[in-house]
Write a protein that holds these residues in place. Structure first.
Motif, PDB file in Angstrom:
ATOM      1  N   ILE A  22       0.839  -1.200   0.000  1.00 18.53           N
ATOM      2  CA  ILE A  22       0.000   0.000   0.000  1.00 18.53           C
ATOM      3  C   ILE A  22       0.877   1.255   0.000  1.00 18.53           C
ATOM      4  N   SER A  23       1.944   1.217   0.756  1.00 11.29           N
ATOM      5  CA  SER A  23       2.847   2.361   0.808  1.00 11.29           C
ATOM      6  C   SER A  23       3.388   2.700  -0.578  1.00 11.29           C
ATOM      7  N   ASN A  24       3.769   1.674  -1.330  1.00 11.77           N
ATOM      8  CA  ASN A  24       4.305   1.909  -2.674  1.00 11.77           C
ATOM      9  C   ASN A  24       3.214   2.272  -3.679  1.00 11.77           C
ATOM     10  N   ILE A  25       2.034   1.698  -3.501  1.00  8.25           N
ATOM     11  CA  ILE A  25       0.904   2.075  -4.361  1.00  8.25           C
ATOM     12  C   ILE A  25       0.589   3.558  -4.184  1.00  8.25           C
ATOM     13  N   LEU A  26       0.572   4.010  -2.932  1.00  8.92           N
ATOM     14  CA  LEU A  26       0.283   5.425  -2.662  1.00  8.92           C
ATOM     15  C   LEU A  26       1.375   6.329  -3.209  1.00  8.92           C
ATOM     16  N   ASP A  27       2.603   5.849  -3.163  1.00 10.78           N
ATOM     17  CA  ASP A  27       3.697   6.633  -3.742  1.00 10.78           C
ATOM     18  C   ASP A  27       3.477   6.841  -5.245  1.00 10.78           C
ATOM     19  N   HIS A  70      -9.161   0.413   2.110  1.00 14.54           N
ATOM     20  CA  HIS A  70      -9.695   1.514   2.923  1.00 14.54           C
ATOM     21  C   HIS A  70      -8.623   2.584   3.159  1.00 14.54           C
ATOM     22  N   GLU A  71      -7.402   2.136   3.353  1.00 14.25           N
ATOM     23  CA  GLU A  71      -6.308   3.088   3.565  1.00 14.25           C
ATOM     24  C   GLU A  71      -6.077   3.936   2.313  1.00 14.25           C
ATOM     25  N   ILE A  72      -6.138   3.307   1.138  1.00 13.00           N
ATOM     26  CA  ILE A  72      -5.980   4.071  -0.109  1.00 13.00           C
ATOM     27  C   ILE A  72      -7.100   5.107  -0.226  1.00 13.00           C
ATOM     28  N   LEU A  73      -8.307   4.701   0.118  1.00 12.47           N
ATOM     29  CA  LEU A  73      -9.440   5.635   0.039  1.00 12.47           C
ATOM     30  C   LEU A  73      -9.213   6.852   0.925  1.00 12.47           C
ATOM     31  N   ARG A  74      -8.800   6.618   2.155  1.00 16.50           N
ATOM     32  CA  ARG A  74      -8.585   7.741   3.081  1.00 16.50           C
ATOM     33  C   ARG A  74      -7.468   8.660   2.594  1.00 16.50           C
ATOM     34  N   ALA A  75      -6.447   8.058   1.981  1.00 10.65           N
ATOM     35  CA  ALA A  75      -5.287   8.852   1.564  1.00 10.65           C
ATOM     36  C   ALA A  75      -5.519   9.609   0.264  1.00 10.65           C
ATOM     37  N   THR A  76      -6.589   9.281  -0.452  1.00  7.49           N
ATOM     38  CA  THR A  76      -6.800   9.908  -1.770  1.00  7.49           C
ATOM     39  C   THR A  76      -8.110  10.684  -1.845  1.00  7.49           C
ATOM     40  N   ALA A  99     -10.791  -5.810  -9.663  1.00  7.23           N
ATOM     41  CA  ALA A  99     -10.277  -4.453  -9.854  1.00  7.23           C
ATOM     42  C   ALA A  99     -11.181  -3.518  -9.079  1.00  7.23           C
ATOM     43  N   PHE A 100     -10.596  -2.764  -8.160  1.00  5.89           N
ATOM     44  CA  PHE A 100     -11.343  -1.771  -7.389  1.00  5.89           C
ATOM     45  C   PHE A 100     -11.135  -0.410  -8.064  1.00  5.89           C
ATOM     46  N   LEU A 101     -12.233   0.269  -8.396  1.00  4.39           N
ATOM     47  CA  LEU A 101     -12.166   1.599  -9.002  1.00  4.39           C
ATOM     48  C   LEU A 101     -12.460   2.630  -7.916  1.00  4.39           C
ATOM     49  N   LEU A 102     -11.449   3.424  -7.596  1.00  7.78           N
ATOM     50  CA  LEU A 102     -11.514   4.347  -6.467  1.00  7.78           C
ATOM     51  C   LEU A 102     -11.443   5.791  -6.955  1.00  7.78           C
ATOM     52  N   PHE A 103     -12.232   6.652  -6.313  1.00  2.00           N
ATOM     53  CA  PHE A 103     -12.208   8.063  -6.697  1.00  2.00           C
ATOM     54  C   PHE A 103     -12.616   8.932  -5.511  1.00  2.00           C
ATOM     55  N   LYS A 104     -11.707   9.778  -5.090  1.00  2.00           N
ATOM     56  CA  LYS A 104     -11.946  10.766  -4.038  1.00  2.00           C
ATOM     57  C   LYS A 104     -12.588  10.159  -2.782  1.00  2.00           C
ATOM     58  N   GLY A 105     -11.993   9.056  -2.331  1.00  2.00           N
ATOM     59  CA  GLY A 105     -12.425   8.473  -1.065  1.00  2.00           C
ATOM     60  C   GLY A 105     -13.564   7.486  -1.156  1.00  2.00           C
ATOM     61  N   ASP A 106     -14.033   7.183  -2.344  1.00  3.05           N
ATOM     62  CA  ASP A 106     -15.131   6.227  -2.523  1.00  3.05           C
ATOM     63  C   ASP A 106     -14.738   5.132  -3.501  1.00  3.05           C
ATOM     64  N   GLU A 138     -25.277  -4.967  -6.052  1.00  2.96           N
ATOM     65  CA  GLU A 138     -24.548  -4.145  -5.085  1.00  2.96           C
ATOM     66  C   GLU A 138     -24.102  -4.984  -3.898  1.00  2.96           C
ATOM     67  N   ILE A 139     -22.915  -4.661  -3.405  1.00  2.00           N
ATOM     68  CA  ILE A 139     -22.390  -5.352  -2.242  1.00  2.00           C
ATOM     69  C   ILE A 139     -22.063  -4.328  -1.162  1.00  2.00           C
ATOM     70  N   ASN A 140     -21.917  -4.823   0.048  1.00  2.00           N
ATOM     71  CA  ASN A 140     -21.553  -3.960   1.180  1.00  2.00           C
ATOM     72  C   ASN A 140     -20.209  -4.385   1.750  1.00  2.00           C
ATOM     73  N   LEU A 141     -19.394  -3.394   2.063  1.00  2.00           N
ATOM     74  CA  LEU A 141     -18.149  -3.623   2.772  1.00  2.00           C
ATOM     75  C   LEU A 141     -18.224  -2.901   4.106  1.00  2.00           C
ATOM     76  N   PRO A 142     -17.347  -3.233   5.042  1.00  2.00           N
ATOM     77  CA  PRO A 142     -17.432  -2.604   6.372  1.00  2.00           C
ATOM     78  C   PRO A 142     -17.382  -1.077   6.329  1.00  2.00           C
ATOM     79  N   PHE A 143     -16.723  -0.510   5.347  1.00  2.00           N
ATOM     80  CA  PHE A 143     -16.532   0.941   5.319  1.00  2.00           C
ATOM     81  C   PHE A 143     -17.313   1.634   4.195  1.00  2.00           C
ATOM     82  N   GLN A 144     -18.080   0.878   3.383  1.00  2.00           N
ATOM     83  CA  GLN A 144     -18.905   1.507   2.339  1.00  2.00           C
ATOM     84  C   GLN A 144     -20.008   0.538   1.919  1.00  2.00           C
TER      85      GLN A 144
END
Length: 632
Positions: A22-27, A70-76, A99-106, A138-144
């Motif tokens: 995750i650290s390298n992905i965020l980099d 979840h960490e990527i979501l919070r950081a982006t 493949a997770f498609l993430l945009f501005k925390g969601d 639709e599915i549910n995850l603990p944080f969305q």
């Protein structure tokens, strides 16, 4: 201008070490965001790493993976970039490679891998289930909650529509990206883990380029890197960005640090190509699939530090080898087309006016090649040189030398007396060098050629090129007319290379030297009197502007339906340092005015072969009213 910057990334990974990954992905995401990228594609299962094996069956790893997402979501949350990142996902005791498609925390949506390879070195079905048949739910995850999940997701933004597939999906008979393209996605991401074998890289690249061409889309590919487990396989971190069959960017494989490559995608061009390609539109009716569209909006898509290469000469291949192959192919098309016309009419003779200029030279070379193809005597090529008021010794002597060396039937008919008589007949002052003065000569030459063709029972071969037709730089019912034309879809910038090709590859020394001198001669109709030194006074490019600009304008106007504003933007980028913006704008204004006002000439064109992607034939590619208002 509907350009969007995208990126493909390969982060360093440790097998099963989610925190490190995750650290390298965020980099990589931070670097992409700083470089104004709006879409970044990561490798397959990069959150955990691809080569975890039976660790994928461990609850600890799956939970750590979700926490990593979840960490990527919070950081982006504050980053204006769409992120496609690979991770496993357990749903109702079934494990999917996603493949997770993430945009501005969601999480905008999650796409499962459609096809799970289980042959040769791959054993993915031991852990994962295919998602090919999953319709969106639709599915549910603990944080969305209420996250779209399926293989038919289209992520629609204010500039482009995105879709994703995963590794093996590209290698099957009908890739999911084919359906995604037909459902509206014009940018496709592939999250992959493709191991390296001897020559596999070339096959992989060809698949990617072909798929981008077939889908008329951009295809962004990211594969797992060298830090995956090497127990049995080695991965290289291959990154590619392609667009409609062309490779825009590719990395050097086997890198050991985080790597991100970038390119601007021309979404406008992709949409234009799809709009013109009716087969693509028709195919979309039969997919049997319905898209699930997820809308989102980028805060900004403005262009910063535009660094995409814009070719100054889009009709001319940049590499010498490719140019030579192109020239050989064009000559084959031209000569084969002309041969068919001779066979059909039963004619044994060709008549052509030779000026010592580029276009008539090219046409003569095509006739010579055609006669060789049909085993006809080259003495049946009746080449007429017709000196007039502006004919210079240079062009005259080049015409004579060329025809003699090619063993043609060379004849000379001076048109000065005929033109002077015609001036007298119509009451025109010979000292007034206006359009009448010029066109009298052009029509006199055409009359001679037409009548001689009848007398010799031959075909008059036209010489005008695509650039002249676009600008209407020909005399209506003068050099505009012939019995068959061989250059009508060849632009001036390419004519030069075709003549140069013959000079270099298919000529003796005398012909070659003559062709080189013709290439060095200023382009001119030679209709105005020469100067006191016997030199050309009427230079076409001084009047209408540089042909390289006009050919550039023509390509983007016809090929992609570009607006005047867009053409100007592209031209200022392509010709930066060659012409000022003011010069480009002036030339573009002239192009637009002439293109629209001269359509009546193109509406009455003689037959001639199409050799490239652009033709202005009223019977083929381009139908336009002759009285359309010029665009400003």
């Amino acid at each position: 201008m509907d350009f969007i910057k995208v990126s493909s990334a390969c982060p360093k990974t440790r097998v099963g070490d989610v925190d490190y990954n995750i650290s390298n992905i965020l980099d990589c995401i931070n670097n992409a965001n700083k470089n104004s990228s709006k879409f970044i594609v990561f490798p397959e299962l990069c959150v955990t790493s691809y080569t975890c094996g039976d660790l994928f069956l461990q609850d600890y790893l799956l939970n750590k993976s979700l926490n990593g997402i979840h960490e990527i979501l919070r950081a982006t949350e504050d980053k204006d970039i769409l992120i496609a990142v690979g991770a496993p996902l357990l749903i109702d005791s079934i494990l999917y490679n996603c493949a997770f498609l993430l945009f501005k925390g969601d999480i905008l949506g999650i796409v499962p891998k459609s096809y799970i390879p289980n042959y040769s070195e791959f054993y993915e079905k031991r852990w994962f289930t295919e998602g090919i048949s999953i319709e969106t739910y639709e599915i549910n995850l603990p944080f969305q909650k209420n996250i779209p999940f399926g293989t038919n997701l289209i992520f629609s933004s204010n500039i482009a529509n995105f879709g994703v597939e995963i590794c093996e999906d590209l290698w099957v008979t009908i890739p999911p990206s084919s359906y995604l393209s037909l459902m509206g996605a014009n940018i496709i991401g592939n999250l992959s883990a493709s191991n390296e074998l001897v020559s596999k890289m070339n096959y992989r690249k060809s698949l990617i380029l072909n798929q981008s061409a077939r889908g008329i889309c951009s295809y962004i590919y990211s594969s797992a890197g060298v830090h995956e487990s090497s127990t049995d396989l080695l991965f290289s971190g291959h990154l590619l960005i392609s667009e409609n069959g062309s490779l825009l960017k590719e990395n050097e494989r086997f890198q050991r640090e985080n790597e991100v490559i970038y390119s601007y995608i021309d979404v406008f061009k992709l949409r234009a190509e799809r709009m013109k390609n009716l087969s693509f539109r028709d195919a979309s009716k039969f997919t049997g699939k319905k898209p699930y569209t997820i809308n989102f909006k980028f805060k900004t898509t403005s262009i910063e530090k535009f660094d995409r290469f814009i070719d100054k000469h889009p009709f001319v291949p940049s590499s010498k080898k490719e140019r030579e192959e192109r020239c050989k192919e064009i000559f084959n098309i031209q000569s084969s087309a002309l041969a068919k016309r001779f066979e059909h009419t039963g004619s044994k003779k060709a008549v052509i006016g030779i000026s010592g200029g580029l276009d008539s030279t090219l046409a003569l070379l095509v006739i010579v090649k055609t006669f060789e193809l049909l085993h006809l005597d080259k003495k049946n090529i009746v080449a007429i040189t017709m000196p007039g008021f502006g004919t210079t010794d240079r062009t005259y002597n080049n015409a004579l030398t060329l025809c003699k060396e090619l063993n043609c039937d060379l004849r000379e008919i001076n048109i000065v007396d005929a033109a002077l008589q015609h001036f007298k007949d119509i009451g025109h002052d010979k000292d007034i060098h206006d359009v009448t003065y010029e066109n009298v000569q052009a029509r006199e030459r055409t009359q001679i050629l037409m009548d001689l063709a009848n007398k010799e029972h031959g075909l008059l071969i036209g010489t005008g090129d695509l650039s002249e037709l676009a600008l209407g730089w020909c005399t209506y019912n003068g050099d505009h007319m012939s019995m068959y034309s061989v250059n009508p879809s060849i632009p001036k910038t390419l004519v030069r290379y075709l003549v140069k090709y013959v000079a270099d590859k298919e000529s003796n020394d005398t012909v070659s030297n003559t062709l080189i001198d013709i290439l060095d001669t200023p382009v001119s109709p030679e209709l105005l009197p020469k100067d006191s030194n016997g030199e050309i006074t009427q230079k076409t490019e001084d009047i209408v502007g540089p042909y390289e600009l006009h050919d550039f304008f023509l390509y983007h106007f016809i090929k992609h339906g570009s607006s005047k504003e867009r053409i100007f933007f592209l031209a200022t980028e392509a010709f930066k340092g060659n012409y000022s913006n003011a010069e480009i704008e002036k030339c573009l204004d002239k192009f637009m005015w002439r293109f629209f006002t001269q359509q009546f000439k193109r509406s009455a064109l003689p037959d001639g072969p199409k050799v490239g992607s652009i033709s202005l034939s009223p019977r083929g590619d381009f139908r336009m009213p002759s009285d359309a208002a010029p665009w400003k």
